[in-house]
Motif scaffolding. Structure first.
Motif, PDB file in Angstrom:
ATOM      1  N   SER A 135       3.221  -4.560   3.494  1.00  0.00           N
ATOM      2  CA  SER A 135       1.903  -4.478   3.315  1.00  0.00           C
ATOM      3  C   SER A 135       1.514  -2.866   3.324  1.00  0.00           C
ATOM      4  CB  SER A 135       0.921  -5.147   4.284  1.00  0.00           C
ATOM      5  OG  SER A 135       1.110  -6.353   4.061  1.00  0.00           O
ATOM      6  N   SER A 188      -9.097 -11.440  -0.717  1.00  0.00           N
ATOM      7  CA  SER A 188      -7.643 -11.001  -0.446  1.00  0.00           C
ATOM      8  C   SER A 188      -7.822  -9.927   0.540  1.00  0.00           C
ATOM      9  CB  SER A 188      -7.089 -10.609  -1.929  1.00  0.00           C
ATOM     10  OG  SER A 188      -7.900  -9.385  -2.315  1.00  0.00           O
ATOM     11  N   LYS A 234      -5.702  -6.667   0.387  1.00  0.00           N
ATOM     12  CA  LYS A 234      -4.947  -5.851  -0.473  1.00  0.00           C
ATOM     13  C   LYS A 234      -5.146  -4.229   0.247  1.00  0.00           C
ATOM     14  CE  LYS A 234      -3.999  -3.596  -4.902  1.00  0.00           C
ATOM     15  NZ  LYS A 234      -4.348  -3.494  -6.502  1.00  0.00           N
ATOM     16  N   TYR A 235      -6.455  -3.927   0.530  1.00  0.00           N
ATOM     17  CA  TYR A 235      -6.665  -2.651   1.298  1.00  0.00           C
ATOM     18  C   TYR A 235      -7.385  -2.973   2.677  1.00  0.00           C
ATOM     19  CZ  TYR A 235      -5.919  -0.748  -3.083  1.00  0.00           C
ATOM     20  OH  TYR A 235      -5.357  -0.477  -4.715  1.00  0.00           O
TER      21      TYR A 235
END
Length: 407
Positions: free
Chosen positions: A11, A214, A216-217
């Motif tokens: 990640s 989600s 993602k960041y």
């Protein structure tokens, strides 16, 4: 039903909150992966395979909870992509299994839809998709009704076969591994195997209209925090909590065991205050603030829409739309600027690239065990790594890498 949960990735785009797997970040006293597992129980999951990294941090954390499922832990030694992760579970896989990322807190709902499509169509592999207005950024499906003809990765603008992108949640048959073994090994071998399977078999898709959160960041954690609080937060004040005179508590607020709240503090929910937290005199805590256990908020501080992991200590100051990993220390008078002067969208730099966050309110995001001196000013959208030392009276306007002394 059998579920495979993927919790082994690095990640890198989630830095500085990736010193442990991102599914281990806590909201309301529970790691995100716990919510994912609980959601899978709704669709009668009874067998669970968790793919974790070599640190075994996921297994170590989940030992603290009674999952109530037949659970197997598998290690992916190096991050080689989703296909390799699923392949590591081959010795435990049954004929049909559901695959989801560990932080997909609503994975149980997805599984319900996928199994429903499998039963109605009789196929063995079902995808999950959602409409997008930026198809050139995703894997896009070529469709004939609900039948998948192909998946095109990041098609050129104007050449998109549809506006439906694939979400990383699947219902797979065990023989999918045979297709995986037929493709070259690389980071996106799973997608290659999926395309090969589609060419030789009937594959269907479920297209959803619901929101698909989600991670993602790192700033995506705010949306997950809000979703979980809206769904699960309940007003409760534990009997062992000590609340002084003239404290104001409004809205939906949870206050855990042995919490101490001193005179004239104001708590405006929805808010979660975990066990052993201390809220100082005349402090204001409000609007979707999540304080994990052992957090100390000093006198005259204001904290709004923030996520504090365990054992974060602050003195007076303003903390807005910010995330602090466990063990951080924040000096008196520290200010997180969370809005640009022109009130425009805030950008943040991730892996050297300036990213539009889509947010007009975003403070600072800080990794674990970082110490920030008194009277520091932290500019909007700044990311600060783990184990850093920030000297007093400084303005931080650029990202700071891990293990840096900034003075």
């Amino acid at each position: 039903m059998q579920a495979v949960i993927l919790a082994a990735g690095q990640s890198s785009r989630f830095w500085p909150l990736n010193s442990r797997h991102k599914s281990l970040l806590k909201i309301m006293g529970r790691p995100l992966i716990w919510y994912t597992i609980e959601g899978l129980k709704w669709v009668e999951t009874n067998d669970l395979v968790i793919i974790q990294g070599s640190k075994k941090d996921v297994e170590e954390e989940l030992k603290n909870y009674n999952l109530g499922l037949n659970t197997h832990y598998v290690i992916q030694e190096t991050s080689k992509g989703m296909g390799d992760a699923v392949f590591q579970a081959k010795d435990f896989l049954k004929e049909q299994f559901f695959v989801s990322n560990a932080e997909r807190i609503d994975g149980g709902r997805y599984a319900e839809f996928l199994f429903g499509k499998q039963k109605s169509s009789g196929v063995n592999l079902v995808l999950f998709g959602i409409q997008t207005d930026k198809p050139w950024l995703f894997g896009i499906v070529d469709l004939d009704g609900d039948k998948v003809k192909d998946i095109i990765e990041k098609p050129k603008k104007g050449k998109e076969p549809s506006d439906i992108r694939v979400i990383g949640t699947y219902l797979l048959p065990k023989n999918f591994l045979d297709y995986y073994k037929r493709v070259s090994e690389h980071q996106y071998a799973f997608e290659d195997a999926l395309s090969l399977y589609i060419k030789e078999n009937d594959v269907r898709i479920v297209i959803t209209q619901m929101e698909v959160p989600s991670l993602k960041y790192p700033w995506d954690l705010f949306r997950t925090n809000k979703l979980l609080m809206d769904k699960f937060l309940r007003t409760e004040i534990k009997k062992s909590a000590q609340i002084s005179k003239n404290v104001v508590i409004e809205g939906n607020v949870y206050i855990g065991e042995n919490v101490r709240i001193f005179e004239n503090a104001v708590i405006k929910g929805p808010c979660y205050i975990g066990d052993n937290c201390v809220i100082g005199n005349n402090s204001l805590i409000r609007e979707y603030t999540n304080l994990e256990k052992d957090v100390l908020i000093g006198a005259f501080a204001e904290v709004t829409r923030c996520i504090f992991q365990e054992d974060v200590h602050t003195h007076s100051g303003y903390f807005g739309d910010s995330i602090f990993e466990k063990g951080c220390r924040l000096g008196a008078g520290t200010i997180t600027a969370n809005v640009k002067i022109n009130r425009g969208e805030i950008k943040s730099v991730v892996k050297g690239e300036k990213i539009n966050t889509g947010l007009k309110s975003l403070g600072v995001i800080v990794g674990e065990n970082t110490k920030i001196g008194i009277h520091c000013s932290l500019m909007p959208g700044i990311l600060i790594g783990s184990n850093c030392m920030i000297g007093p009276n400084l303005v931080v306007s650029e990202n700071i890498k891990d293990n840096i002394t900034f003075k």
